[in-house]
Design a protein around this motif. Structure first.
Motif, PDB file in Angstrom:
ATOM      1  N   ALA A 181      16.787  -5.439  -5.027  1.00 39.25           N
ATOM      2  CA  ALA A 181      17.700  -6.438  -5.594  1.00 39.25           C
ATOM      3  C   ALA A 181      17.174  -6.997  -6.916  1.00 39.25           C
ATOM      4  N   ILE A 182      15.936  -7.489  -6.899  1.00 35.85           N
ATOM      5  CA  ILE A 182      15.381  -8.114  -8.105  1.00 35.85           C
ATOM      6  C   ILE A 182      15.004  -7.067  -9.148  1.00 35.85           C
ATOM      7  N   GLY A 183      14.567  -5.894  -8.705  1.00 34.12           N
ATOM      8  CA  GLY A 183      14.302  -4.813  -9.654  1.00 34.12           C
ATOM      9  C   GLY A 183      12.846  -4.571  -9.981  1.00 34.12           C
ATOM     10  N   MET A 184      11.918  -5.100  -9.166  1.00 27.21           N
ATOM     11  CA  MET A 184      10.506  -4.829  -9.404  1.00 27.21           C
ATOM     12  C   MET A 184      10.185  -3.378  -9.039  1.00 27.21           C
ATOM     13  N   GLU A 185       9.065  -2.893  -9.563  1.00 26.00           N
ATOM     14  CA  GLU A 185       8.669  -1.498  -9.344  1.00 26.00           C
ATOM     15  C   GLU A 185       7.397  -1.438  -8.503  1.00 26.00           C
ATOM     16  N   VAL A 186       7.418  -0.632  -7.452  1.00 26.93           N
ATOM     17  CA  VAL A 186       6.239  -0.464  -6.599  1.00 26.93           C
ATOM     18  C   VAL A 186       5.190   0.352  -7.351  1.00 26.93           C
ATOM     19  N   ILE A 187       3.972  -0.198  -7.453  1.00 25.08           N
ATOM     20  CA  ILE A 187       2.888   0.519  -8.125  1.00 25.08           C
ATOM     21  C   ILE A 187       1.740   0.828  -7.165  1.00 25.08           C
ATOM     22  N   TYR A 188       1.826   0.299  -5.941  1.00 21.23           N
ATOM     23  CA  TYR A 188       0.788   0.562  -4.934  1.00 21.23           C
ATOM     24  C   TYR A 188       1.411   0.355  -3.567  1.00 21.23           C
ATOM     25  N   ASP A 189       1.199   1.296  -2.654  1.00 21.47           N
ATOM     26  CA  ASP A 189       1.755   1.189  -1.300  1.00 21.47           C
ATOM     27  C   ASP A 189       0.851   1.982  -0.363  1.00 21.47           C
ATOM     28  N   GLN A 190       0.069   1.257   0.435  1.00 17.61           N
ATOM     29  CA  GLN A 190      -0.883   1.922   1.315  1.00 17.61           C
ATOM     30  C   GLN A 190      -0.887   1.291   2.706  1.00 17.61           C
ATOM     31  N   VAL A 191      -1.008   2.142   3.720  1.00 20.92           N
ATOM     32  CA  VAL A 191      -1.249   1.698   5.091  1.00 20.92           C
ATOM     33  C   VAL A 191      -2.752   1.803   5.325  1.00 20.92           C
ATOM     34  N   ILE A 192      -3.362   0.689   5.714  1.00 22.30           N
ATOM     35  CA  ILE A 192      -4.820   0.612   5.838  1.00 22.30           C
ATOM     36  C   ILE A 192      -5.191   0.348   7.295  1.00 22.30           C
ATOM     37  N   LYS A 193      -6.108   1.145   7.813  1.00 20.60           N
ATOM     38  CA  LYS A 193      -6.579   0.982   9.188  1.00 20.60           C
ATOM     39  C   LYS A 193      -8.038   0.547   9.171  1.00 20.60           C
ATOM     40  N   ARG A 194      -8.353  -0.439  10.002  1.00 19.41           N
ATOM     41  CA  ARG A 194      -9.724  -0.926  10.059  1.00 19.41           C
ATOM     42  C   ARG A 194      -9.976  -1.607  11.398  1.00 19.41           C
ATOM     43  N   PRO A 195     -11.242  -1.652  11.834  1.00 15.92           N
ATOM     44  CA  PRO A 195     -11.563  -2.324  13.100  1.00 15.92           C
ATOM     45  C   PRO A 195     -11.207  -3.803  13.022  1.00 15.92           C
TER      46      PRO A 195
END
Length: 208
Positions: A71-85
């Motif tokens: 809607a607002i029009g921002m651009e994704v520059i980073y998208d990560q799924v992170i797994k940690r204890p």
């Protein structure tokens, strides 16, 4: 006639040599610039202090993406799924972290994070949404757009958005108390209850 073409050929060779020298000179000039000067044009690394990013902890990151990206029009520059204890637990924490940019990927970046992305039924996702208004303890995300009339209809229909005020003309004192700054101002809550303004400037910030 033969003399003419011979001289023309020599002239063309001369021009080519001159152009080559110009290109080489420019190339040496550009590549010999200090690295700090080259990077300063695109990054804020040489700045003493930069407000890098504000990150929102969200309940449903897909709803947030639908608002800020679609809607607002921002651009994704980073998208990560992170797994940690997970400290103090025998289970693994799965989080999703997203950065979005408006017009600059180094400053004014918006972060979205769901710390329990791998567990949709986690109590964190059921936390009540606080629509507390403009009261202490709450921050406001302020966007400036040149296409408010185009963006606003998309914001209105975004899932989870609660409208506070539709775009309306508002005047503020100019910097240094000189003149006025007219702004079309709209206000709403995002799907997690964060306050957002989507505005359009009608006057320069520093009128002469």
């Amino acid at each position: 006639m033969q003399f003419y073409y011979q001289n023309l050929s020599n002239f063309q060779k001369y021009v080519s040599q001159v152009m080559l020298c110009v290109v080489l000179t420019l190339g040496l000039t550009i590549t010999s610039m200090p690295l700090s000067q080259v990077m300063a044009a695109d990054t804020p690394f040489d700045e003493k202090l930069v407000l890098r990013r504000q990150t929102l902890v969200v309940r449903d990151i897909e709803k947030s993406l639908a608002l800020y990206r679609d809607a607002i029009g921002m651009e994704v520059i980073y998208d990560q799924v992170i797994k940690r204890p997970l400290t103090g637990s025998d289970r693994e924490q799965i989080l999703r972290l997203i950065f979005l940019k408006a017009s600059n990927q180094y400053t004014g970046v918006l972060g979205l994070v769901d710390y329990e992305y791998g567990y949709p039924e986690h109590p964190a996702h059921q936390k009540p949404i606080r629509n507390e208004g403009f009261t202490p303890g709450n921050s406001i995300l302020v966007f400036n757009s040149t296409e408010l009339s185009k963006t606003w209809p998309l914001i209105e229909v975004s899932e989870g958005v609660k409208i506070i005020t539709e775009p309306k003309l508002t005047s503020y004192p100019g910097y240094g108390g000189k003149g006025k700054i007219r702004v079309m101002v709209s206000k709403f809550y995002d799907p997690d209850g964060f306050l957002v303004e989507m505005n359009q400037l009608l006057d320069p910030l520093n009128p002469q």
